[in-house]
Design an enzyme around this catalytic site. Structure first.
Site, PDB file in Angstrom:
ATOM      1  CD  GLN A 164      -0.626   0.287  14.484  1.00  0.00           C
ATOM      2  OE1 GLN A 164      -1.151  -0.287  15.303  1.00  0.00           O
ATOM      3  NE2 GLN A 164       0.352  -0.271  13.774  1.00  0.00           N
TER       4      GLN A 164
ATOM      5  CG  ASP B 149       6.059  14.280   0.615  1.00  0.00           C
ATOM      6  OD1 ASP B 149       6.742  13.744   1.376  1.00  0.00           O
ATOM      7  OD2 ASP B 149       6.039  14.449  -0.553  1.00  0.00           O
ATOM      8  CB  ILE B 150       8.655  14.043   6.002  1.00  0.00           C
ATOM      9  CG1 ILE B 150       8.622  12.411   5.886  1.00  0.00           C
ATOM     10  CG2 ILE B 150       7.673  14.648   7.196  1.00  0.00           C
ATOM     11  CD1 ILE B 150       9.027  11.612   6.882  1.00  0.00           C
TER      12      ILE B 150
ATOM     13  CB  ALA C 282       7.756   5.351   9.468  1.00  0.00           C
ATOM     14  CE1 TYR C 283       6.701   2.318   0.933  1.00  0.00           C
ATOM     15  CE2 TYR C 283       7.708   0.651   2.434  1.00  0.00           C
ATOM     16  CZ  TYR C 283       7.070   0.956   1.368  1.00  0.00           C
ATOM     17  OH  TYR C 283       6.828  -0.014   0.255  1.00  0.00           O
TER      18      TYR C 283
ATOM     19  CG  ASP D  71      11.233  -5.118  15.968  1.00  0.00           C
ATOM     20  OD1 ASP D  71      10.611  -3.991  15.580  1.00  0.00           O
ATOM     21  OD2 ASP D  71      10.991  -6.212  15.511  1.00  0.00           O
TER      22      ASP D  71
ATOM     23  CE1 TYR E  51       9.846   0.105   8.368  1.00  0.00           C
ATOM     24  CE2 TYR E  51      10.216  -1.736   9.596  1.00  0.00           C
ATOM     25  CZ  TYR E  51       9.603  -0.598   9.917  1.00  0.00           C
ATOM     26  OH  TYR E  51       9.043  -0.184  10.872  1.00  0.00           O
TER      27      TYR E  51
ATOM     28  CD1 TRP F 226       7.251  -7.650  16.472  1.00  0.00           C
ATOM     29  CD2 TRP F 226       5.988  -9.257  17.746  1.00  0.00           C
ATOM     30  NE1 TRP F 226       7.793  -8.667  16.200  1.00  0.00           N
ATOM     31  CE2 TRP F 226       7.177  -9.973  17.157  1.00  0.00           C
ATOM     32  CE3 TRP F 226       5.308  -9.814  18.814  1.00  0.00           C
ATOM     33  CZ2 TRP F 226       7.478 -11.110  17.254  1.00  0.00           C
ATOM     34  CZ3 TRP F 226       5.362 -11.165  18.814  1.00  0.00           C
ATOM     35  CH2 TRP F 226       6.479 -11.707  18.027  1.00  0.00           C
TER      36      TRP F 226
END
Length: 296
Positions: free
Chosen positions: A11, A35-36, A59-60, A101, A124, A149
């Site tokens: 995103q 692939d980091i 990120a995952y 968050d 997570y 969010w």
């Protein structure tokens, strides 16, 4: 000035590539291109691109799936960040990184500031916190931006889920006892680019940890109500679904969601002059673009 963006198909990564300021060049890698978790691949990419700065938007983020596959979550959110941080530090390249968050327990009553003690309740959040720690320990010239969010025109998010469900159903039950700050991917990208421009102008930044989240805070139920009101006004939806407010206990998920995810963004505003965005204005922009796409 050349910037390397990881997680370019997510995103925020998508918006970072769309909103490049004049005078900057950018190379974006999605996970398929870079692939980091593969340190040698990270070294090769950085040495080939020779960026002046790196933004890690990789990120995952599958919050519920992380409970069942913690190794994968940590591989990306901790080990991948460690690889980027090590390579950046060795080559004296600043690294900007996005966090969440979810590093907090969610049991506060006032907005979380950067000095508040993290206490993640799920895999997570714990994996993202581990990534923050390894970055801070490894790369001196780093900036961590916690946000919350996230929504936008690209990828999977609450706004697009609500639009889909709003077309399919006449009634929806939405959680009304979780509070947070909807934040558009575009506003996060603009904030990150503003930091890059400051670094370019001054040759330095006040590094460290910052929060950046939309205003005002709301519940998921209130967020959904706004989505449907604006979507209906713009013609994205023919009708409003009826919204039923429910409690978290009525909607069990594998991962525990923070009841309180409100972030205080005042430090970023005070130190770098970057204002948090009004998520309702950002939401209207996202829905307008989704509407125009649906008509093309």
């Amino acid at each position: 000035m050349h910037v390397l963006v990881t997680g370019a198909t997510g995103q925020v990564g998508y918006e970072l590539l769309r909103l490049v300021p004049e005078g900057f060049t950018v190379t974006g890698f999605g996970s398929a291109e870079l692939d980091i978790t593969d340190k040698s691949a990270v070294e090769e990419a950085v040495d080939r691109e020779t960026p002046a700065l790196i933004i890690n938007a990789a990120a995952y983020t599958a919050v519920d799936k992380a409970e069942a596959e913690p190794e994968l979550a940590y591989a990306v959110n901790q080990d991948g960040v460690a690889n980027l941080a090590t390579v950046a530090a060795q080559r004296k390249i600043p690294l900007l990184h996005i966090s969440t968050d979810y590093v907090f327990a969610g049991d506060a009553e006032t907005a979380y500031c950067e000095e508040d003690t993290p206490a993640p309740s799920g895999v997570y959040g714990a994996s993202k916190l581990a990534g923050e720690k390894v970055l801070a320990e490894t790369c001196a010239n780093h900036l961590i931006m916690r946000t919350s969010w996230v929504f936008g025109v690209h990828g999977n998010n609450f706004v697009k889920t609500m639009l889909r469900l709003g077309r399919e159903r006449e009634k929806l039950s939405i959680v009304s006892d979780q509070h947070g700050c909807p934040t558009s991917a575009a506003s996060i990208a603009r904030a990150l680019w503003a930091l890059v421009e400051q670094y370019y102008d001054k040759g330095a930044l006040q590094w460290g940890l910052y929060h950046y989240a939309g205003l005002p805070s709301c519940t998921w139920h209130e967020f959904a109500k706004s989505i449907f009101a604006i979507a209906h006004e713009l013609g994205l939806l023919e009708r409003h679904p009826l919204l039923n407010a429910i409690g978290t206990a009525d909607f069990p998920t594998p991962a525990k969601r923070p009841a309180w995810s409100v972030l205080d963004s005042s430090r970023l505003k005070r130190v770098h002059g970057i204002q948090p965005a009004d998520w309702q204005l950002e939401l209207r922009d996202v829905l307008k673009e989704l509407h125009s796409r649906s008509n093309n």
